[in-house]
Motif scaffolding. Sequence first.
Motif, PDB file in Angstrom:
ATOM      1  N   ARG A 125       0.818  -1.223   0.000  1.00  0.00           N
ATOM      2  CA  ARG A 125       0.000   0.000   0.000  1.00  0.00           C
ATOM      3  C   ARG A 125       0.845   1.262   0.000  1.00  0.00           C
ATOM      4  N   ASP A 188      -3.965  -8.844   0.777  1.00  0.00           N
ATOM      5  CA  ASP A 188      -4.513  -7.495   0.953  1.00  0.00           C
ATOM      6  C   ASP A 188      -5.585  -7.268  -0.110  1.00  0.00           C
ATOM      7  N   GLU A 189      -6.738  -7.891   0.089  1.00  0.00           N
ATOM      8  CA  GLU A 189      -7.799  -7.798  -0.902  1.00  0.00           C
ATOM      9  C   GLU A 189      -8.280  -6.365  -1.094  1.00  0.00           C
ATOM     10  N   ASP A 190      -8.252  -5.564  -0.041  1.00  0.00           N
ATOM     11  CA  ASP A 190      -8.685  -4.171  -0.177  1.00  0.00           C
ATOM     12  C   ASP A 190      -7.784  -3.417  -1.148  1.00  0.00           C
ATOM     13  N   THR A 193      -8.406  -4.655  -4.746  1.00  0.00           N
ATOM     14  CA  THR A 193      -9.638  -4.082  -5.292  1.00  0.00           C
ATOM     15  C   THR A 193      -9.454  -2.607  -5.628  1.00  0.00           C
ATOM     16  N   GLU A 194      -8.765  -1.890  -4.759  1.00  0.00           N
ATOM     17  CA  GLU A 194      -8.563  -0.457  -4.993  1.00  0.00           C
ATOM     18  C   GLU A 194      -7.745  -0.207  -6.255  1.00  0.00           C
ATOM     19  N   LYS A 242     -14.189  -8.767  -9.767  1.00  0.00           N
ATOM     20  CA  LYS A 242     -13.444  -7.520  -9.578  1.00  0.00           C
ATOM     21  C   LYS A 242     -13.340  -6.669 -10.843  1.00  0.00           C
TER      22      LYS A 242
END
Length: 371
Positions: A125, A188-190, A193-194, A242
Motif C-alpha cells: 500500500r 490485501d484484498e482491499d 480491489t482499490e 473484480k
Amino acid sequence: MTNRERALAILRYQNYDRLPIVHFGFWGETIDKWVKEGHISPEMGKDVYDGSPNECAIVAKLGFDFNWNNCISGNNDIYPLFEREVLEKREDGTEVVRNIYGVIELEKPGVESIPSEIGHTLVDRASWEKEFLPRLQFTQDRLDLSLFAKYTDDSNRDVPLALHAGSLFGKIRDWVGVENISYMYIDDEDLYTEIIDTVGDLAYQCAKAALESGAKFDYAHYWEDICFKNGPLVVPDVFAEKVGPHYKRINSLINSYGIDIISLDCDGMIDSLIPIWLENGVNTMFPIEVGTWNANIKPWREKYGKQIRGVGGMNKTVFARDYAAIDAEIERLKALVALGGYIPCPDHRIAPDAKWENVQYYCDKMHRVFG
C-alpha cells in the motif's frame, strides 16, 4: 466497399463483397531482417509501428489491406512514466534496470526477448499510494485533442478506427508481476480491489473524454494478455467479480455512442475468460493464438452462438515454412470464414523467421481465394 465497410459487415454478419486481408504488424527484428535481405529499403525500415507511413508502405508491398490494431486513445496508463534507471552494471554487461513501469529487470546485451523480472516498485500500500496512485488520476491533458480532431470526419475512411479502451488487468499484472498480484488478492484484498477500481475508473474517464471529443470510432479495443498456454493468469471467478463490472460500465458507455463491435487482445488459452467478457460487453476475440492448443473460433461459435466474433486465428508459423504449408493453412481457414463474423489474421506480430516471399504468397492467395 471500403476495407472499413467490409470488416464491419463481416463482424455484424452482413453481406460483403470480399474478405479484407488483415495483419497485426511485425516484430522489429523482422523488419531489420527484410532490410538486410533487400526486400525493403533502409529508409522504409525506420519508424515502423502500427499505422505508421512506413508500415503502410511495407503492408502495401506485401499485399495486406490493413492492420487490425489501428487504435487511438487517451493516456490511460501511469502518467508520468518512471524514468528508466540503471541500478547496477555487472561484469558480463548485464544491467539491472528499473523500467518505465517501475519493474526491476535484467537486461542482457544482445538479447532482444523480454527481460527477466527480478523486482517491482509496486509491492504494498505504501508504494501504491506514493508511486502509482498519483500517476493514475484523470486529467484533461491525458488527451491530445488535436489528434482526436483529425477523426471527426469519417466520410473518406478506408480502414476501421478503434478507440483503445485501455487495459483493466493486464497492465496491473505488468506493474506488480504475476506472482505478486496473485498473492495480493489473499494478503490485501482491499488494496487489490482499490488498484483495479482506480485503473477501471481511469479507463472509463479516458474513454468518456475521447467519445465526447467528437471523433468517430468504428469499434473499441482492449489489451489484456492475461493468459498463457494452459489458461488464465487470474482466477476467472475473481476476474468476473473484480474486473467484470468495469468492462460493463465502459462498454455500456461505448455502446451509447452507437459502437457495437468491442474487440479484446489477449494471447494464450482464453476459453475460461470468454464468458466473462461476453457477459460484460466484449464480443470480438483477438488474436486467437493457435499455439499448441489449436485455438480457433469454431468451438466458441458452437458454444456461444453469433454473439461472439473473431479476428486472428491464422497460424503465422507457416510463414517460416513453404508454400504447401501456407496452402494448407488457407484451406483450414475456409471453413472458419464460412461461419461468418470472423476475419483471419496472423495470430500475433509476424516473427523474424518469416520469409518475405511466403508472406507475399499468403496475401496473394488469400486475395484469390476470398476475393
